[in-house]
Design an enzyme around this catalytic site. Structure first.
Site, mmCIF file in Angstrom:
data_model
loop_
_atom_site.group_PDB
_atom_site.id
_atom_site.type_symbol
_atom_site.label_atom_id
_atom_site.label_comp_id
_atom_site.label_asym_id
_atom_site.label_seq_id
_atom_site.Cartn_x
_atom_site.Cartn_y
_atom_site.Cartn_z
ATOM 1 N N HIS A 1 0.850 -1.197 0.000
ATOM 2 C CA HIS A 1 0.000 0.000 0.000
ATOM 3 C C HIS A 1 0.886 1.247 0.000
ATOM 4 O O HIS A 1 1.266 1.761 1.050
ATOM 5 C CB HIS A 1 -0.914 0.008 1.226
ATOM 6 C CG HIS A 1 -1.997 1.033 1.180
ATOM 7 N ND1 HIS A 1 -3.201 0.868 1.824
ATOM 8 C CD2 HIS A 1 -2.080 2.245 0.572
ATOM 9 C CE1 HIS A 1 -3.977 1.916 1.616
ATOM 10 N NE2 HIS A 1 -3.293 2.777 0.866
ATOM 11 N N HIS B 1 1.632 5.145 -2.201
ATOM 12 C CA HIS B 1 1.180 6.166 -3.157
ATOM 13 C C HIS B 1 2.427 6.875 -3.684
ATOM 14 O O HIS B 1 2.952 7.782 -3.045
ATOM 15 C CB HIS B 1 0.258 7.181 -2.475
ATOM 16 C CG HIS B 1 -0.999 6.591 -1.909
ATOM 17 N ND1 HIS B 1 -2.186 6.549 -2.613
ATOM 18 C CD2 HIS B 1 -1.252 6.015 -0.707
ATOM 19 C CE1 HIS B 1 -3.120 5.986 -1.860
ATOM 20 N NE2 HIS B 1 -2.580 5.646 -0.700
ATOM 21 N N ARG C 1 2.481 8.603 -6.376
ATOM 22 C CA ARG C 1 2.014 9.885 -6.949
ATOM 23 C C ARG C 1 2.348 10.064 -8.432
ATOM 24 O O ARG C 1 2.365 11.197 -8.919
ATOM 25 C CB ARG C 1 2.615 11.055 -6.160
ATOM 26 C CG ARG C 1 2.406 11.031 -4.658
ATOM 27 C CD ARG C 1 0.966 11.053 -4.266
ATOM 28 N NE ARG C 1 0.782 11.379 -2.854
ATOM 29 C CZ ARG C 1 -0.324 11.119 -2.167
ATOM 30 N NH1 ARG C 1 -1.343 10.510 -2.762
ATOM 31 N NH2 ARG C 1 -0.422 11.454 -0.897
ATOM 32 N N ASN D 1 -5.049 6.378 -7.174
ATOM 33 C CA ASN D 1 -5.577 7.748 -7.091
ATOM 34 C C ASN D 1 -4.498 8.768 -7.454
ATOM 35 O O ASN D 1 -4.000 9.535 -6.632
ATOM 36 C CB ASN D 1 -6.166 8.043 -5.709
ATOM 37 C CG ASN D 1 -5.213 7.753 -4.566
ATOM 38 O OD1 ASN D 1 -4.367 6.866 -4.645
ATOM 39 N ND2 ASN D 1 -5.361 8.498 -3.482
ATOM 40 N N ASP E 1 1.044 2.549 3.817
ATOM 41 C CA ASP E 1 0.198 3.625 3.278
ATOM 42 C C ASP E 1 1.037 4.884 3.075
ATOM 43 O O ASP E 1 0.635 5.995 3.427
ATOM 44 C CB ASP E 1 -1.003 3.908 4.176
ATOM 45 C CG ASP E 1 -2.055 4.792 3.494
ATOM 46 O OD1 ASP E 1 -1.919 5.070 2.280
ATOM 47 O OD2 ASP E 1 -3.019 5.199 4.180
ATOM 48 N N HIS F 1 3.405 14.241 0.780
ATOM 49 C CA HIS F 1 3.046 15.577 0.317
ATOM 50 C C HIS F 1 4.257 16.473 0.536
ATOM 51 O O HIS F 1 5.190 16.110 1.263
ATOM 52 C CB HIS F 1 1.843 16.121 1.090
ATOM 53 C CG HIS F 1 0.593 15.310 0.938
ATOM 54 N ND1 HIS F 1 -0.183 15.355 -0.193
ATOM 55 C CD2 HIS F 1 -0.003 14.416 1.764
ATOM 56 C CE1 HIS F 1 -1.215 14.537 -0.064
ATOM 57 N NE2 HIS F 1 -1.125 13.954 1.119
ATOM 58 N N GLY G 1 -1.934 12.473 4.931
ATOM 59 C CA GLY G 1 -1.021 11.459 4.404
ATOM 60 C C GLY G 1 0.343 11.564 5.044
ATOM 61 O O GLY G 1 0.820 12.670 5.337
#
Length: 445
Positions: free
Chosen positions: A61, A63, A65, A95, A309, A313, A328
């Site tokens: 899991h 991200h 980006r 996403n 997860d 950012h 996040g």
């Protein structure tokens, strides 16, 4: 016999036992585990004396980006951070911009990851109102699984309508694919967020505000909804990032009733107490009673696996006031050290960690026995760890583009010493030794 790689003198760790031994590798595949003959040699011999050899850790899991949000992260920086953290395979979420919901977009993302990634990677595909006809093609393209956002998070992605989602889950069942759920209820979150935005609080009360704005009921209702869909479609489902005792109980009850459900939680929910946490993440960090129960759920099997997860950012974004800052946390590089530290504290065993972070993710997402074990014939993925090494985590020294970390300043005992992907050292002794573009797409077998 001559091999490509021999790892000798280490302690081999499986979910069941730990024992001294050696591992031999040919053509990126494990050839032999246990005792080697005196005549056996290799092009590369790594002495793992004093270290433990784990099957490659899988972060299922993340991200990264990429595409569309690459000022925060991309496959190059994210996979580099993963390699330094002892991760051999990372599964990226859909996403991004544009969302990974069509075969064309999926293939474009695969191309980008193949050009940039230092480690093996897997990709989830989004389910939305418009892509039922894409599902079979996404499976053939190599999607690890499907992802549904029942509640909005980064990207404000709406879930499919109930009728469409019912049809999609029936199709995922026919395809033999597992569907993961981000379990929150947007209407509940919106209602309570509007109330808590007006509450005056100091920074140390941030966790209480966020948990109040996105209450446990929001998660529990969404998990129960996912279970209901699974019951009536016979779908395989996965509950991402469970945060609460209530969520863990629902998962356990569903399993007892024969629902094909797996579940995960994340380090921040196991380590931080929401009454003192200042870290904004969705779903939010809960209070101490939930944290303790999540550890119990890991021990009793209600929760199957752990994942970071990783959701980076920019530092400027994270420094904004709480209601304006994005949710996040960075975590792919610290996942392994955090749990090695817990092993050293006696919270769990190293065998438990291998089960939770290697074997279980591989079995959950259908990539076992290619990944997630040390058996002959499996990919030669290893996370070699030094359980006696102590370091202080410094956000500025981490390899993500985002120089932020909720673990900044924490002293941890137990660190990755080497990351090996398909028989190739990607990181060794804190030095990047792999090459960009080495990673392969990993799909269910």
């Amino acid at each position: 016999m001559r091999y490509d790689l021999i790892i000798k003198n280490g302690t081999i760790v499986t979910p069941e036992k730990s024992f001294p031994g050696d591992i031999a590798v040919c053509d990126g595949i494990i050839s032999k585990t246990g005792s080697l003959d005196d005549s056996d040699t290799a092009d590369v011999i790594y002495d793992a004396a004093g270290k433990h050899i784990l099957s490659g850790i899988i972060d299922a899991h993340v991200h990264f980006r990429d595409p569309g949000l690459t000022e925060k992260e991309d496959f190059e920086s994210g996979s580099m951070a993963a390699a330094f953290g002892g991760i051999t395979t990372a599964a990226d979420m859909p996403n991004v911009i544009p969302v990974t919901s069509t075969v064309e977009r999926f293939n474009q993302k695969v191309k980008s990851a193949r050009e940039k990634s230092y480690i093996d990677f897997a990709l989830f595909a989004l389910l939305n109102n418009d892509n039922f006809q894409e599902m079979e093609g996404l499976k053939k393209a190599g999607a690890l699984g499907f992802k549904v956002f029942l509640g909005t998070s980064t990207g404000d992605i709406a879930p499919p309508s109930p009728a469409v989602l019912m049809q999609q889950l029936e199709e995922s069942s026919c395809l033999g694919m597992r569907t993961g759920f981000h379990c929150e209820t947007s209407e509940i979150n919106e209602h309570y967020t509007s109330m808590f935005k007006n509450v005056e609080a100091n920074e140390r009360e941030t966790g209480l505000l966020l948990s109040g704005a996105r209450p446990v009921f929001s998660e529990a209702l969404s998990i129960q909804t996912s279970i209901c869909y699974a019951k009536y479609t016979n779908a395989r489902i996965h509950i991402h990032h469970i945060t609460s005792a209530d969520g863990a109980l629902l998962a356990a009850e569903a399993k007892q009733k024969g629902i094909n459900l797996t579940a995960e939680t994340c380090p921040h929910y196991l380590i931080f107490d929401g009454q003192n946490a200042v870290h904004k993440v969705y779903p939010p960090i809960r209070d101490e009673s939930h944290r303790i129960t999540l550890w119990d759920a890991i021990r009793n099997g209600a929760i199957d696996m752990i994942a970071s997860d990783h959701a980076p950012h920019t530092a400027l974004e994270k420094a904004l006031p709480v209601w304006k800052a994005p949710a996040g946390l960075c975590g792919v590089e610290t996942l392994v050290p955090l749990f090695l530290n817990e092993v050293n504290k006696g919270t769990l065993t190293l065998n438990d960690f291998v089960r939770l972070a290697s074997e279980a993710p591989a079995k959950t997402w259908g990539i076992y026995p290619q990944k997630g074990n040390l058996l002959p014939g499996a990919d030669a993925d290893f996370t070699i760890v030094d359980m006696s090494r102590t370091e202080i985590i410094s956000a500025n020294d981490l390899h993500s583009k985002s120089k932020t970390s909720p673990y900044d300043g924490m002293e941890l005992k137990g660190m990755p010493a080497a990351t090996i992907v398909r028989g190739v050292f990607v990181m060794k002794d804190g030095i990047l030794t792999g090459r960009k573009g080495y990673g392969n797409l990993i799909s269910p077998v």
